[in-house]
Design a protein around this motif. Structure first.
Motif, short mmCIF file in Angstrom:
data_model
loop_
_atom_site.label_atom_id
_atom_site.label_comp_id
_atom_site.label_asym_id
_atom_site.label_seq_id
_atom_site.Cartn_x
_atom_site.Cartn_y
_atom_site.Cartn_z
N ASN A 118 18.08 29.26 66.90
CA ASN A 118 18.69 28.88 65.63
C ASN A 118 19.16 27.42 65.65
O ASN A 118 19.01 26.69 64.67
CB ASN A 118 19.86 29.83 65.36
N GLY A 119 19.67 27.00 66.81
CA GLY A 119 20.12 25.61 66.96
C GLY A 119 18.98 24.64 66.74
O GLY A 119 19.14 23.59 66.09
N LYS A 120 17.80 25.01 67.23
CA LYS A 120 16.62 24.15 67.06
C LYS A 120 16.29 24.01 65.56
O LYS A 120 15.93 22.93 65.09
CB LYS A 120 15.43 24.77 67.81
N LYS A 121 16.47 25.10 64.82
CA LYS A 121 16.22 25.04 63.37
C LYS A 121 17.20 24.09 62.70
O LYS A 121 16.84 23.34 61.78
CB LYS A 121 16.34 26.44 62.74
N HIS A 122 18.47 24.14 63.15
CA HIS A 122 19.47 23.21 62.59
C HIS A 122 19.06 21.76 62.90
O HIS A 122 19.07 20.90 62.02
CB HIS A 122 20.85 23.47 63.21
N ILE A 123 18.70 21.52 64.16
CA ILE A 123 18.38 20.14 64.57
C ILE A 123 17.15 19.62 63.82
O ILE A 123 17.12 18.47 63.39
CB ILE A 123 18.16 20.09 66.11
N LEU A 124 16.16 20.50 63.62
CA LEU A 124 14.91 20.05 62.97
C LEU A 124 14.94 20.25 61.45
O LEU A 124 13.93 19.99 60.78
CB LEU A 124 13.72 20.79 63.58
N ASN A 125 16.09 20.71 60.91
CA ASN A 125 16.19 21.01 59.47
C ASN A 125 15.05 21.93 59.03
O ASN A 125 14.38 21.70 58.02
CB ASN A 125 16.17 19.73 58.62
N ASP A 126 14.88 22.97 59.81
CA ASP A 126 13.81 23.93 59.56
C ASP A 126 14.43 25.22 58.97
O ASP A 126 14.66 26.19 59.68
CB ASP A 126 13.09 24.21 60.89
N GLY A 127 14.79 25.17 57.68
CA GLY A 127 15.43 26.33 57.04
C GLY A 127 16.95 26.32 57.15
O GLY A 127 17.62 27.17 56.58
N GLU A 128 17.50 25.42 57.93
CA GLU A 128 18.96 25.29 58.09
C GLU A 128 19.33 23.85 57.71
O GLU A 128 18.87 22.91 58.36
CB GLU A 128 19.39 25.53 59.54
N TYR A 129 20.12 23.71 56.64
CA TYR A 129 20.43 22.36 56.13
C TYR A 129 21.94 22.25 55.91
O TYR A 129 22.40 22.24 54.76
CB TYR A 129 19.69 22.10 54.81
N CYS A 130 22.71 22.18 56.99
CA CYS A 130 24.17 22.11 56.85
C CYS A 130 24.59 20.74 56.36
O CYS A 130 23.94 19.72 56.66
CB CYS A 130 24.84 22.37 58.20
N ILE A 131 25.70 20.74 55.62
CA ILE A 131 26.33 19.47 55.24
C ILE A 131 27.82 19.59 55.55
O ILE A 131 28.32 20.69 55.81
CB ILE A 131 26.10 19.13 53.73
N SER A 132 28.52 18.47 55.52
CA SER A 132 29.95 18.50 55.82
C SER A 132 30.72 18.98 54.59
O SER A 132 30.18 18.99 53.47
CB SER A 132 30.42 17.09 56.20
N PHE A 133 31.98 19.33 54.79
CA PHE A 133 32.79 19.76 53.64
C PHE A 133 33.08 18.61 52.69
O PHE A 133 33.29 18.83 51.50
CB PHE A 133 34.05 20.50 54.10
#
Ligand SMILES: C[S@@+](CC[C@H](N)C(=O)[O-])C[C@H]1O[C@@H](n2cnc3c(N)ncnc32)[C@H](O)[C@@H]1O
Length: 163
Positions: A115-130
């Motif tokens: 899941n961390g790899k998805k976050h790092i590669l923006n592969d379905g996980e696109y977090c932003i700051s508050f």
């Protein structure tokens, strides 16, 4: 997730008060001013293009209604090849990896690592700051916005936006 939710609803005898509906976030078909409260945990970050979604959520709320967002406070925007962005994200991910290992062993660690790899590669996980969620809510015309910390979870926060 809906199956888990439906099981809980049944167990609590709330079938007549709560109904479930499966909708695609980027294409929700709820009516305008349908809800007093819209709340979401760890889901909205799956959508890359967030502003149209926030605009739609705003329209779905009644006047004075609240949008409540529980999310990871991590800015994953930018160039995926940027080492500075990677280091910023690893500050959060290393805590998640370590917690998964400690609490769920190798299986949980493996899932979190993928899941961390998805976050790092923006592969379905696109977090932003508050700060970025706040800016989107301001742009969508929410009147008041509150951001609250979650005790013991430094990287999680809750935002309450009032229409
Ligand atoms: C990390 S889970 C969080 C679930 C639950 N809200 C919780 O806090 O435990 C993310 C959820 O978002 C849903 N999801 C992801 N992308 C979606 C989309 N484009 N439209 C609707 N739901 C989506 C997934 O099916 C999953 O149930």
């Amino acid at each position: 997730m809906l199956a888990v939710f439906e099981k809980k609803i049944n167990k609590l005898g709330l079938n007549e008060k709560i109904s479930c509906r499966h909708e695609e976030l980027s294409n929700m078909e709820f009516e305008k001013e349908a809800f007093h409260i819209i709340s979401s945990t760890f889901t909205l970050h799956h959508i890359k293009d967030k502003y149209p979604m926030i605009e739609k959520l705003y329209k779905m709320l009644k006047s004075g209604g609240r949008l409540i967002i529980g999310e990871i406070d991590m800015d994953a925007t930018g160039d995926v090849r940027d080492p500075k962005r990677f280091m910023r994200m690893m500050d959060y991910l290393k805590i998640e990896f370590s917690l998964a290992l400690q609490e769920g062993g190798i299986d949980a660690f493996s899932r979190m690592y993928d899941n961390g790899k998805k976050h790092i590669l923006n592969d379905g996980e696109y977090c932003i700051s508050f700060k970025q969620w706040e800016t989107l809510c301001q742009k969508a015309s929410f009147k008041k916005i509150y951001i609250r910390a979650v005790p013991d979870f430094e990287w999680y926060k809750v935002l309450i936006a009032v229409k």
